[in-house]
Scaffold this active site. Structure first.
Site, PDB file in Angstrom:
ATOM      1  NE  ARG A  28     -13.119  -2.396  -8.457  1.00  0.00           N
ATOM      2  CZ  ARG A  28     -14.355  -2.144  -8.772  1.00  0.00           C
ATOM      3  NH1 ARG A  28     -15.288  -3.149  -8.600  1.00  0.00           N
ATOM      4  NH2 ARG A  28     -14.840  -0.831  -9.386  1.00  0.00           N
TER       5      ARG A  28
ATOM      6  CB  THR B 169      -0.935  -0.136   1.011  1.00  0.00           C
ATOM      7  OG1 THR B 169      -1.889   1.457   1.321  1.00  0.00           O
ATOM      8  CG2 THR B 169      -0.260  -0.014   2.481  1.00  0.00           C
ATOM      9  NE  ARG B 170      -0.004   5.527  -4.826  1.00  0.00           N
ATOM     10  CZ  ARG B 170      -0.875   4.898  -5.810  1.00  0.00           C
ATOM     11  NH1 ARG B 170      -0.582   3.671  -5.960  1.00  0.00           N
ATOM     12  NH2 ARG B 170      -1.769   5.599  -6.458  1.00  0.00           N
TER      13      ARG B 170
ATOM     14  CG  HIS C 187      -7.333  -0.290   2.765  1.00  0.00           C
ATOM     15  ND1 HIS C 187      -7.367   0.997   3.175  1.00  0.00           N
ATOM     16  CD2 HIS C 187      -7.455  -0.334   1.276  1.00  0.00           C
ATOM     17  CE1 HIS C 187      -7.342   1.867   2.036  1.00  0.00           C
ATOM     18  NE2 HIS C 187      -7.463   1.058   0.897  1.00  0.00           N
TER      19      HIS C 187
ATOM     20  CG  HIS D 232      -9.156   4.669   4.836  1.00  0.00           C
ATOM     21  ND1 HIS D 232      -8.737   5.611   5.730  1.00  0.00           N
ATOM     22  CD2 HIS D 232      -8.304   5.129   3.691  1.00  0.00           C
ATOM     23  CE1 HIS D 232      -8.149   6.677   4.921  1.00  0.00           C
ATOM     24  NE2 HIS D 232      -7.940   6.144   4.102  1.00  0.00           N
TER      25      HIS D 232
END
Ligand SMILES: [Zn+2]
Length: 397
Positions: A298, A204-205, A212, A209
């Site tokens: 996605r 992740t960058r 996730h 939240h």
């Protein structure tokens, strides 16, 4: 007692690369390197060097020579046939290239400080035509509005290919999250010590939240451990800064995840925003860190509207499971549904948009900039506070 050995998943290409010189050898080569032509590395070059040296990009042992580069761009493979989707190259400006011959050793530097020695096996042209072909094949666009393509076009006009040996670490290794900068050899031992026989990697960058968290925990119901591996190399200016994100990860892990099931590390790679190709790259790197599974969302590693919603998931189907060697977990977008009273996806909830709490990345940044707390359906309050404070501090600075 001997260290538990993590033999669950083989590194990509079979062997975990280690290009870090130690002891007398390190000192001798570093001294010799002071006399060599110095090649300064940019942010991406520093990241790539660290990744190569630690084996995160196994089987790569250096920056790509022409045949590997060509086959990678055209076919997503190395000349050995091993799957490889993103070129890892070292570009230099023409005047510097003019001072370097094939067969010569050069010193790769951060500023004036020598970090590594590279034996230049090949020097080959990297003109606009070559770059446009790379843009088309790898980024699926030749538009300079794409941040990865813009960086590509701005690189020097000559590529140097050859093996590297690291003699000193980039400064970021000591200054940016040193306690979280585990190498693949280290994470493999850490997984083994925790008794994991399977682990899912999460790239992740962005802040985590609740959507996730839902996706990670759904995956964690199936495998032994979660390797939370945020990217901390170069990103776009409007992404949330890495230190704020790390603080938010630590807050949510402390309060909502079982400690023995999660490992937080940082991934020093630079973002390319190459969407589907970068999803493969991210998965293979995590295999080298010891993950057996990898979460692909996605539009993974996408930017703007350059890639189709499912492109980054579908690209895995172009290869056999053996060739990739790490299993993708393909997830839908998740969000809170007011009627269901929980996090759902379009796959699991029969209601509609009116009941779903959506916030785009832009909306999140705007709310934080206005000093507003993110809603509890969207983000855990602990995380919302860390983000708000981080963004406000940044505004004052
Ligand atoms: Zn619902």
């Amino acid at each position: 007692m001997s260290e538990p050995y993590y033999d669950v998943i083989r590194p990509h290409g079979g062997t975990l690369v280690d290009r870090v010189l130690r002891g007398e050898m390190q000192e001798a080569v570093r001294e010799r390197a002071e006399q060599m032509v110095k090649v300064p590395l940019d942010q991406m070059g520093l990241s790539d060097l660290e990744l190569i040296a630690t084996g995160a990009l196994s089987p790569l042992t250096g920056f790509m020579c022409k045949a590997n580069y060509g086959r990678c761009v055209e076919e997503m493979r190395l000349t050995s046939g091993v799957v490889w989707s993103i070129p890892v190259t070292l570009a230099v400006e023409s005047d510097l290239a003019g001072r370097i011959q094939e067969g010569q050793e050069v010193a790769l530097c951060e500023g004036e400080r020598v970090l590594a020695v590279m034996e230049v096996a090949e020097k080959y042209p990297y003109g606009q035509e070559v770059k446009e072909r790379e843009a088309r094949e790898v980024y699926r666009t030749t538009e300079e509005a794409h941040p990865g393509v813009a960086r590509l076009y701005g690189r020097g006009a000559t590529l140097l290919g050859g093996d590297v040996w690291l003699v000193d670490w980039p400064s970021a290794v000591k200054t940016e999250f040193p306690e979280l900068r585990h190498t693949p050899a280290q994470t493999r031992r850490m997984f083994a010590r925790r008794g994991w026989r399977s682990a899912v990697g999460f790239q992740t960058r962005n802040p985590i939240h609740r959507a996730h968290e839902y996706i990670q925990k759904t995956a964690l119901e199936i495998v032994d451990g979660l390797f939370l591996h945020p990217l901390v190399g170069e990103t776009k200016k409007d992404d949330i800064p890495a230190d704020v994100r790390i603080a938010s990860y630590q807050a949510i892990l402390r309060d909502y995840y079982p400690a023995e099931r999660v490992l937080l590390g940082v991934f020093p790679a630079a973002m390319r925003y190459a969407g589907p190709r970068e999803a493969i790259f991210h998965a293979i790197a995590r295999k080298n860190y010891g993950c057996t599974h990898f979460i692909v969302g996605r539009d993974h590693a996408g930017v703007g509207t350059y890639y189709g919603t499912y492109d980054a998931q579908n690209i895995f189907d172009q290869f056999s499971a053996d060739e990739i060697g790490i299993t993708p977990f393909k997830f839908e977008h998740a969000f809170y549904c007011k009627k269901c009273g929980t996090i759902v996806s379009a796959k699991t909830c029969p209601h509609g948009k009116d009941d779903w709490v959506f916030l785009s990345g832009t909306q999140v940044r705007e709310m934080l900039a206005r000093g507003e707390l993110l809603p509890e359906e969207f983000t855990r309050p602990q995380v919302a506070r860390v983000l708000l404070e981080g963004v406000q501090r940044q505004k004052e600075a």
